[in-house]
Design a protein around this motif. Sequence first.
Motif, PDB file in Angstrom:
ATOM      1  N   PRO A  98      35.712  40.555  34.891  1.00  0.00           N
ATOM      2  CA  PRO A  98      34.548  40.780  34.025  1.00  0.00           C
ATOM      3  C   PRO A  98      34.765  40.202  32.630  1.00  0.00           C
ATOM      4  O   PRO A  98      35.837  40.371  32.042  1.00  0.00           O
ATOM      5  CB  PRO A  98      34.433  42.310  33.984  1.00  0.00           C
ATOM      6  N   SER A  99      33.760  39.539  32.129  1.00  0.00           N
ATOM      7  CA  SER A  99      33.877  38.871  30.824  1.00  0.00           C
ATOM      8  C   SER A  99      34.250  39.842  29.712  1.00  0.00           C
ATOM      9  O   SER A  99      35.067  39.524  28.844  1.00  0.00           O
ATOM     10  CB  SER A  99      32.559  38.170  30.488  1.00  0.00           C
ATOM     11  N   THR A 129      30.461  34.982  30.763  1.00  0.00           N
ATOM     12  CA  THR A 129      29.017  34.926  31.016  1.00  0.00           C
ATOM     13  C   THR A 129      28.286  34.213  29.905  1.00  0.00           C
ATOM     14  O   THR A 129      27.377  33.422  30.146  1.00  0.00           O
ATOM     15  CB  THR A 129      28.443  36.345  31.171  1.00  0.00           C
ATOM     16  N   SER A 130      28.695  34.503  28.671  1.00  0.00           N
ATOM     17  CA  SER A 130      27.896  34.015  27.557  1.00  0.00           C
ATOM     18  C   SER A 130      28.710  33.836  26.283  1.00  0.00           C
ATOM     19  O   SER A 130      29.750  34.470  26.089  1.00  0.00           O
ATOM     20  CB  SER A 130      26.755  35.014  27.294  1.00  0.00           C
ATOM     21  N   SER A 131      28.199  32.989  25.401  1.00  0.00           N
ATOM     22  CA  SER A 131      28.799  32.835  24.073  1.00  0.00           C
ATOM     23  C   SER A 131      28.675  34.103  23.253  1.00  0.00           C
ATOM     24  O   SER A 131      29.366  34.255  22.240  1.00  0.00           O
ATOM     25  CB  SER A 131      28.118  31.672  23.330  1.00  0.00           C
ATOM     26  N   VAL A 187      25.843  51.233  29.206  1.00  0.00           N
ATOM     27  CA  VAL A 187      26.788  50.973  28.119  1.00  0.00           C
ATOM     28  C   VAL A 187      27.905  50.049  28.600  1.00  0.00           C
ATOM     29  O   VAL A 187      28.441  50.218  29.696  1.00  0.00           O
ATOM     30  CB  VAL A 187      27.382  52.297  27.595  1.00  0.00           C
ATOM     31  N   GLY A 188      28.245  49.061  27.777  1.00  0.00           N
ATOM     32  CA  GLY A 188      29.342  48.149  28.103  1.00  0.00           C
ATOM     33  C   GLY A 188      28.929  46.926  28.881  1.00  0.00           C
ATOM     34  O   GLY A 188      29.743  46.020  29.095  1.00  0.00           O
ATOM     35  N   SER A 189      27.676  46.850  29.294  1.00  0.00           N
ATOM     36  CA  SER A 189      27.198  45.704  30.065  1.00  0.00           C
ATOM     37  C   SER A 189      26.906  44.527  29.142  1.00  0.00           C
ATOM     38  O   SER A 189      26.309  44.691  28.075  1.00  0.00           O
ATOM     39  CB  SER A 189      25.934  46.092  30.837  1.00  0.00           C
ATOM     40  N   THR A 190      27.304  43.327  29.557  1.00  0.00           N
ATOM     41  CA  THR A 190      27.002  42.127  28.783  1.00  0.00           C
ATOM     42  C   THR A 190      25.497  41.937  28.660  1.00  0.00           C
ATOM     43  O   THR A 190      24.978  41.598  27.584  1.00  0.00           O
ATOM     44  CB  THR A 190      27.618  40.890  29.461  1.00  0.00           C
ATOM     45  N   PRO A 285      17.578  35.567  24.996  1.00  0.00           N
ATOM     46  CA  PRO A 285      19.043  35.444  25.087  1.00  0.00           C
ATOM     47  C   PRO A 285      19.411  34.710  26.367  1.00  0.00           C
ATOM     48  O   PRO A 285      18.775  34.907  27.409  1.00  0.00           O
ATOM     49  CB  PRO A 285      19.523  36.900  25.112  1.00  0.00           C
ATOM     50  N   VAL A 286      20.403  33.858  26.295  1.00  0.00           N
ATOM     51  CA  VAL A 286      20.763  33.029  27.447  1.00  0.00           C
ATOM     52  C   VAL A 286      22.256  33.164  27.758  1.00  0.00           C
ATOM     53  O   VAL A 286      23.102  33.063  26.863  1.00  0.00           O
ATOM     54  CB  VAL A 286      20.432  31.539  27.180  1.00  0.00           C
TER      55      VAL A 286
END
Length: 564
Positions: A98-99, A129-131, A187-190, A285-286
């Motif tokens: 997980p990121s 997953t993302s910047s 909570v804690g999810s990207t 958001p991407v």
Amino acid sequence: MGEHRGGSGARGISKGPILVVVLIVLIVAGFFGWKALSNRIDDQGQQAAGTCVEGNKTLDVTADPSIAPQIEELAKRYTQTSPVVRDHCITVVVHGAPSASVSTALEAGPAASWDDAALGPRPSLWIPTSSFELAPLAGKAVINGDPRSLASSPIVLATGPETAAALAGAASSWKSLPSDLTVALPVGSTETSMAAQAIAADVADAGAGPVTTDQAKSAQVNAALSARALQFQSLPTPPTSTAEALGALSAGTPDSVKAVPATEQSIAQSANAAMTTYSPAGATPVADYPAVIVSGSGIDETASRAAAQFADFMREPNQSQLFVGAGFRVEGQDLPDLGAVSPAKISSTLKPASAETAAALGDIVANPVSPRSATILMDTSASMGTDDGGATRLANVAAAVNTQLGRSPDASDIGLREFSTGTDGKPSERILVPGGSLSEPNRRATITDFLNGLRAGGKTSKYPALASSYKAAVDGFDAGRVNSVLLITSSTPDESTTTRAELLSAIAAAGNPSRPVQVDVIVVGAGDDVSTLQDVSDRTGGTLVRVDSTSDPALAATVTKMLS
């Protein structure tokens, strides 16, 4: 007669031309010999490189599970090309993690220990997953170069077809989603973090952002995010992850979420007739899946170069088509075929906020502030004038309360009282700001001015002040929300003439089961005489917390908890 030598004798041949010819032959032969030797040396060098004279080397790559299968396939293709980097034969091995977990581990710094069992080996190349997840790593010396995207997928809402149609008809944005639409915010999810930033940007009119820390801490953003988080957390069994929320929505689980922020790609993978997507108006958001070359212990120049080469390999058009086929977007290629899900139209892309801002928004989601009716009762006796970390206890408490006032929603009803003994030695309680809605003009500023103007002096008279404030709170009970009295006092024993028995009796007499008012207490400093206040708190359903020092961040956290 004498005889003469005949003129027909042979003449000698000059040696000069012969030497020139021989020399030319030797030069030509030497040139071709040198050329052959040079070619032989080159061939030997190439053969040495091709046989990896420095040996084999493994390139460890960690990818978020959402894109790990595609990275693994590309790693096989790359390894099959027999890549050689600095005389090392390279083999790519991909690990899924997980990121958020990897980001937290990297945030500890390049020399920090690494949990191989949970995360796999420390990677030379990381694909999160993302910047958005790179913000906490700024200035940590763990990123080599500027990460570039491999593939992307916008964050949209998974929801039912009827709901999606209604949202589209209303052109709903992140801040104008219907109040009865339960949005998943585990909570804690990207995805939760990215959705929270999108909501904050919309509420604060920040456009494409990034959202600032001041905007994140504003009352408007706090109210909007808190309302969403409270609604989600009030579900009988709130999903603990985005994947779980998508599963509940797909299965039509009753009393569960009605909209799930998730990547377009992941929604398409699990979509059915009961689920589609809606992209809220405004900045989107991407998830851009950047290729991050990692710096740190055990990562040498060979590993870094191999990581960069593998990233370039994955961006090649014939290789990146693998991402498109899996539902991701790739710059320069056609939009993916998402089956029943239509690709979202992106008008603008939301810029990631700083780590401080993201943390502030995450704190709101984890600890949402609910509208309440609260009376803040401040001890202004001499015991609160003690220096504590460069400021008085009273000043530190006032600062913590002021900070929380900025987070509290406008719908909250807040009043302020203070107590000590007067110059005559008798208990003195003052109503500084009567209870009223924070939506009233200048109410926050008025409370702040009084808090900043408090001065410590006299003896403590907490018992009579608490009895009076509790009765007033019960009499002015505000239905439909939590009603409370927050007493902030030193551990110094009460110095009034009111006894423990009289205080407990007064609390019992004023109490009304149909008008529940809880008494929350923060006791500052060491001391043993808190049993009476603990009894009051227990009997009214409140909480008592002791704080050793008002300069400790625990004070602000406790104030936040008791006014949320």
